[in-house]
Design a protein around this motif. Structure first.
Motif, PDB file in Angstrom:
ATOM      1  N   GLU A  61     -16.134  31.766   3.235  1.00  0.00           N
ATOM      2  CA  GLU A  61     -14.872  31.147   3.618  1.00  0.00           C
ATOM      3  C   GLU A  61     -14.910  30.677   5.071  1.00  0.00           C
ATOM      4  N   PRO A  62     -15.529  29.506   5.310  1.00  0.00           N
ATOM      5  CA  PRO A  62     -15.396  28.907   6.648  1.00  0.00           C
ATOM      6  C   PRO A  62     -13.970  28.414   6.854  1.00  0.00           C
ATOM      7  N   ASP A  63     -13.709  27.834   7.990  1.00  0.00           N
ATOM      8  CA  ASP A  63     -12.327  27.523   8.374  1.00  0.00           C
ATOM      9  C   ASP A  63     -11.593  26.621   7.387  1.00  0.00           C
ATOM     10  N   ASP A  64     -12.276  25.590   6.859  1.00  0.00           N
ATOM     11  CA  ASP A  64     -11.567  24.567   6.083  1.00  0.00           C
ATOM     12  C   ASP A  64     -12.052  24.415   4.648  1.00  0.00           C
ATOM     13  N   PHE A  65     -13.026  25.209   4.213  1.00  0.00           N
ATOM     14  CA  PHE A  65     -13.575  25.076   2.875  1.00  0.00           C
ATOM     15  C   PHE A  65     -13.766  26.464   2.266  1.00  0.00           C
ATOM     16  N   ARG A  66     -14.153  26.493   0.969  1.00  0.00           N
ATOM     17  CA  ARG A  66     -14.486  27.736   0.277  1.00  0.00           C
ATOM     18  C   ARG A  66     -15.677  27.469  -0.627  1.00  0.00           C
ATOM     19  N   LEU A  67     -16.644  28.382  -0.606  1.00  0.00           N
ATOM     20  CA  LEU A  67     -17.785  28.288  -1.517  1.00  0.00           C
ATOM     21  C   LEU A  67     -17.891  29.587  -2.299  1.00  0.00           C
ATOM     22  N   ALA A  68     -17.846  29.494  -3.620  1.00  0.00           N
ATOM     23  CA  ALA A  68     -18.039  30.643  -4.500  1.00  0.00           C
ATOM     24  C   ALA A  68     -19.311  30.421  -5.298  1.00  0.00           C
ATOM     25  N   SER A  69     -20.117  31.463  -5.423  1.00  0.00           N
ATOM     26  CA  SER A  69     -21.362  31.363  -6.168  1.00  0.00           C
ATOM     27  C   SER A  69     -21.584  32.654  -6.932  1.00  0.00           C
ATOM     28  N   CYS A  70     -21.885  32.548  -8.229  1.00  0.00           N
ATOM     29  CA  CYS A  70     -22.195  33.709  -9.064  1.00  0.00           C
ATOM     30  C   CYS A  70     -23.428  33.397  -9.892  1.00  0.00           C
ATOM     31  N   GLY A  75     -34.146  42.955  -2.267  1.00  0.00           N
ATOM     32  CA  GLY A  75     -33.295  42.202  -1.360  1.00  0.00           C
ATOM     33  C   GLY A  75     -31.873  42.097  -1.894  1.00  0.00           C
ATOM     34  N   VAL A  76     -31.063  41.257  -1.261  1.00  0.00           N
ATOM     35  CA  VAL A  76     -29.778  40.871  -1.839  1.00  0.00           C
ATOM     36  C   VAL A  76     -29.985  39.481  -2.444  1.00  0.00           C
ATOM     37  N   MET A  77     -28.975  38.945  -3.089  1.00  0.00           N
ATOM     38  CA  MET A  77     -29.126  37.635  -3.715  1.00  0.00           C
ATOM     39  C   MET A  77     -28.580  36.569  -2.773  1.00  0.00           C
ATOM     40  N   GLN A  78     -29.416  35.577  -2.475  1.00  0.00           N
ATOM     41  CA  GLN A  78     -28.930  34.505  -1.610  1.00  0.00           C
ATOM     42  C   GLN A  78     -28.059  33.552  -2.414  1.00  0.00           C
ATOM     43  N   VAL A  79     -27.371  32.669  -1.728  1.00  0.00           N
ATOM     44  CA  VAL A  79     -26.284  31.911  -2.317  1.00  0.00           C
ATOM     45  C   VAL A  79     -26.728  30.985  -3.455  1.00  0.00           C
TER      46      VAL A  79
END
Length: 290
Positions: free
Chosen positions: A73-82, A36-40
């Motif tokens: 990147e939704p309209d008003d926020f940012r979520l980065a996950s590694c 699979g790919v990696m989920q958030v």
């Protein structure tokens, strides 16, 4: 657990995974995209939904490794996950991820950080090789989440705890010769959680502090060997009276230029987040697997 501790743990996953990679048991024997790919949150699966598949490309005699970075990147926020995820003998998966949520115009210049530690165990079935059986691959998993900035925003909004554990059961079925002579993947996951916005806004709330059991679904089809399109849906609890929490969904395309590399682009609808409604935007993720 702090980000410093997370950085110290990551090399451990690398060391453990490299150990068995000798000519007889070199990782990478499984078929293209079968991790699979990696989920958030770091588990093998779709962008927002864990699947029963085990991370990496290692067979039952091998240890595999996946590493990923994702940005939403939704309209008003940012979520980065590694994070990194290790698959042991196509049976057990261990993962660790670091999330950082930029609060945008809600609290300018500030962010919330969360660490996620996961484990998944394949109970039965093989999604790829059991083509003559209706039984899917089934796995049980958990994700321990620790919010590092609980007192900054989540506690003020009414969240009850800075940490929580999600428990989930996933069933994944792959049809190698499905409709239109394409390969199809179907997944259903049931999650027990107290998390507000995945835990980014803490766990439990003034409205409800008990576990909520929520469904999650994924469907994907290979257009050809290196291109996959699909969609995810994730229902979520609504524990805080101050803000409404909506379900998530996304539509994605994943390009797999090499067996060990995948690039995913998605359009995600995250609904209402904190004081902002209709949060929609793009999701991008890169992953390397062995």
């Amino acid at each position: 657990m702090t980000s410093t501790a997370l950085r110290r743990l990551a090399p451990l996953f690398v060391i453990l995974s490299v150990g068995p990679m000798h000519p007889v048991h070199a990782a990478g024997s499984r078929l293209l995209a079968t991790g699979g790919v990696m989920q958030v949150e770091g588990a093998a699966g779709g962008g927002i939904v864990p699947w029963a598949l085990i991370a990496g490309l290692g067979s039952r005699d091998e240890v595999g490794l996946s590493a990923f970075c994702t940005r939403i990147e939704p309209d008003d926020f940012r979520l980065a996950s590694c994070g990194v995820s290790m698959g042991l003998f196509n049976r057990l998966e261990l993962s660790v991820a670091r999330q950082e949520f930029d609060l945008g115009t809600t609290v300018p210049g500030e962010s919330i950080r969360q660490d996620v530690f996961g484990a998944k165990y394949r109970l039965l079935g093989d999604a790829v090789y059991d083509q003559d059986s209706w039984v899917p691959q089934v796995a049980v998993g958990l994700q321990y989440k620790k919010n590092d900035d609980y007192g900054f925003v989540p506690a003020l909004l009414g969240a009850r705890d800075d940490a929580g554990v999600d428990y989930y059961l996933s069933a994944t079925k792959v049809y190698l010769a499905g409709p239109l002579r394409r390969t199809w993947l179907l997944n259903a996951t049931v999650r027990a959680t107290k998390g507000n916005q995945l835990g980014i806004l803490g766990f439990g709330g003034d409205r409800d502090d008990s576990y909520s059991v929520e469904p999650e679904l994924s469907a994907a089809v290979f257009l050809h060997d290196h291109l996959v399109v699909g969609a995810d849906f994730r229902a979520k609890p609504d524990n805080l009276s101050v803000f409404r929490e909506d379900d998530f969904w996304d539509a994605f395309v994943a390009w797999i230029p090499h067996k060990s590399v995948s690039l995913t682009l998605a359009y995600a609808d995250l609904g209402n987040i904190a004081d902002k409604s209709d949060q929609r935007g793009w999701y991008a993720s890169v992953q390397a697997s062995y």
